[in-house]
Write an enzyme that holds these catalytic residues in place. Sequence first.
Site, short mmCIF file in Angstrom:
data_model
loop_
_atom_site.label_atom_id
_atom_site.label_comp_id
_atom_site.label_asym_id
_atom_site.label_seq_id
_atom_site.Cartn_x
_atom_site.Cartn_y
_atom_site.Cartn_z
N ASN A 140 42.24 73.11 28.90
CA ASN A 140 41.96 71.74 29.35
C ASN A 140 41.02 71.13 28.30
O ASN A 140 39.83 71.42 28.29
CB ASN A 140 41.30 71.78 30.73
N HIS A 187 45.14 63.58 39.33
CA HIS A 187 44.87 64.81 40.11
C HIS A 187 46.17 65.42 40.65
O HIS A 187 46.16 66.11 41.67
CB HIS A 187 43.96 64.53 41.33
N GLU A 198 43.39 74.12 40.11
CA GLU A 198 44.25 73.44 39.15
C GLU A 198 44.71 74.38 38.03
O GLU A 198 45.85 74.31 37.58
CB GLU A 198 43.52 72.21 38.59
N HIS A 223 41.40 64.73 47.92
CA HIS A 223 40.77 65.43 46.80
C HIS A 223 39.46 64.70 46.52
O HIS A 223 39.44 63.66 45.86
CB HIS A 223 41.70 65.41 45.58
N ASP A 261 25.65 63.09 42.81
CA ASP A 261 25.98 64.39 43.41
C ASP A 261 25.66 64.39 44.91
O ASP A 261 24.55 64.06 45.32
CB ASP A 261 25.15 65.47 42.68
N ARG A 318 32.11 56.08 39.64
CA ARG A 318 33.13 55.02 39.54
C ARG A 318 33.15 54.18 40.81
O ARG A 318 33.03 54.72 41.91
CB ARG A 318 34.51 55.63 39.32
N ARG A 373 46.69 71.29 30.16
CA ARG A 373 46.56 70.14 31.04
C ARG A 373 46.68 68.89 30.17
O ARG A 373 45.97 68.74 29.17
CB ARG A 373 45.20 70.16 31.71
N GLU A 401 35.43 70.45 49.74
CA GLU A 401 35.30 71.87 50.09
C GLU A 401 33.90 72.24 50.59
O GLU A 401 33.74 73.23 51.29
CB GLU A 401 35.62 72.74 48.85
N ASN A 402 32.91 71.43 50.18
CA ASN A 402 31.52 71.87 50.40
C ASN A 402 30.65 70.97 51.27
O ASN A 402 29.51 71.32 51.53
CB ASN A 402 30.81 72.04 49.05
N GLY A 410 36.12 64.98 44.79
CA GLY A 410 35.21 65.63 43.84
C GLY A 410 34.34 64.55 43.24
O GLY A 410 34.12 63.51 43.85
P1 ADP Z 1 35.19 67.01 39.17
O1 ADP Z 1 36.20 68.11 38.96
O2 ADP Z 1 35.77 65.68 39.50
O3 ADP Z 1 34.12 66.94 38.11
P2 ADP Z 1 34.33 68.64 41.44
O4 ADP Z 1 35.55 68.73 42.25
O5 ADP Z 1 33.87 69.85 40.70
O6 ADP Z 1 34.36 67.38 40.48
O7 ADP Z 1 33.15 68.16 42.42
C1 ADP Z 1 31.83 68.06 41.98
C2 ADP Z 1 31.02 67.43 43.09
O8 ADP Z 1 31.11 68.21 44.28
C3 ADP Z 1 29.55 67.33 42.82
O9 ADP Z 1 29.23 66.19 42.06
C4 ADP Z 1 28.97 67.24 44.21
O10 ADP Z 1 28.95 65.87 44.63
C5 ADP Z 1 29.97 67.98 45.08
N1 ADP Z 1 29.43 69.26 45.57
C6 ADP Z 1 29.44 70.45 44.96
N2 ADP Z 1 28.83 71.39 45.74
C7 ADP Z 1 28.41 70.76 46.86
C8 ADP Z 1 27.72 71.16 48.05
N3 ADP Z 1 27.32 72.40 48.25
N4 ADP Z 1 27.48 70.21 48.99
C9 ADP Z 1 27.88 68.94 48.81
N5 ADP Z 1 28.54 68.50 47.72
C10 ADP Z 1 28.80 69.39 46.75
#
Ligand code: ADP
Length: 397
Positions: free
Chosen positions: A7, A180, A384, A208, A283, A241, A91, A334-335, A210
């Site tokens: 990538n 994505h 991915e 999705h 974040d 964004r 990618r 996911e988190n 992130g």
């Molecule tokens: P990308 O691939 O678009 O850079 P990701 O899918 O890796 O992004 O997501 C990153 C984001 O996930 C971080 O900026 C944060 O906002 C969120 N994140 C990661 N871990 C946690 C967590 N434990 N709790 C809440 N949000 C989280």
Amino acid sequence: MKVLVINCGSSSLKYQLIDSDTKQALAVGLCERIGLEIGCLKHTPAGRDKTVIDARMDNHEVAVSMVIAALTDKEHGVIEDLSEIQAVGHRVVHGGEKFASSTIITNEVIDAIEECNDLAPLHNPANLIGIRACKSLMKDVPMVAVFDTAFHQTIPDKAYLYALPMEYYEKYKIRKYGFHGTSHSYVSERMAEFCGLDINNSKIIVCHLGNGASISAVMNGKSIDTSMGFTPLSGLVMGTRSGDIDPSIIEFIAKKENKNLDEIMHLLNKESGIQGMSQVSSDFRDINKAMDEGNEKARIAFDVFVYRVVKYIGGFIASMNGVDAIAFTAGVGENDPKVRYDVCQYLKFMGITIDEEANKLRGEEVMLSTPDSKVKVAVIPTNEELTIARETVSLLK
Ligand code: ADP
């Protein structure tokens, strides 16, 4: 089969060596600051410590040769010899309307990707540099391009056309492309399996979420709409964004703040979204902490984010005339239990209920909906790189 997944960004190169039979990553790594005075390679063999090597990497070819050296190194390598790498999956961000699926890379394919450079000027040229670097160092290894846009090429014209004069589509191919794609494709397929649905007879919404975020409506295994558009700037509120805004705001800010177009695009891409609204961070971990401390701007940013997600979900349920399952994926999806909980609260009216204990889990595949919920809701961690490896293998077989 061992597949090297690449990538490539303009000054970085992420890689994973994946064994497609076991679906395991044998090593993952990242080259940073390519082309600058001091660069750095971070290499982590599975189950072992990360090695960090500082070195000047004048270009991507040097970076690829360092990756190969790390993978075959006596100490922290994972293969004996370069010949063990049987394929490379790249990618590629933009395949325009030319690529509706992954493809084996030939000289003609490279030319066709180059023709899409206009559509993704920050990404496609970098992806091509990576392809050319691998081609020159691994001459006989077959390579495959996997496009972020390809999965969304099934979106019908009523959903991909903007209401601009038609000549802009005809001349410049201005339309919704969506991004994505590898994630939406993998997660929708896995979600169907996980919920016991027949993918060919299913209505799935993939969130999705992130740092970059998009939602897609996947009907019978095909993307029929998605929130990102001509570029990855539109749709949801993201880390930095803006997502959807009234286009007239651009002219208004230009006049009030005496900014040119480049400055405004920078503002919309890098200084807006969760970061811009909260003035705390892009974040969600920081946003949650700030909300706990009573920070009002962080709360507003969070609420605007959730509300936009809900509006897209609602719209896509109408587009598909129903929904069987909703999947959350990527860093936030996911988190972040609060994002998922708040989104699902809006959807209670349609009989969606989630198990609050299950929702506390982070980063793993889990069913969130209760057995009596009218719609299945689950977390499906995206992968991915594995999807790129699988696509690569299936094309070469
Ligand atoms: P990308 O691939 O678009 O850079 P990701 O899918 O890796 O992004 O997501 C990153 C984001 O996930 C971080 O900026 C944060 O906002 C969120 N994140 C990661 N871990 C946690 C967590 N434990 N709790 C809440 N949000 C989280």
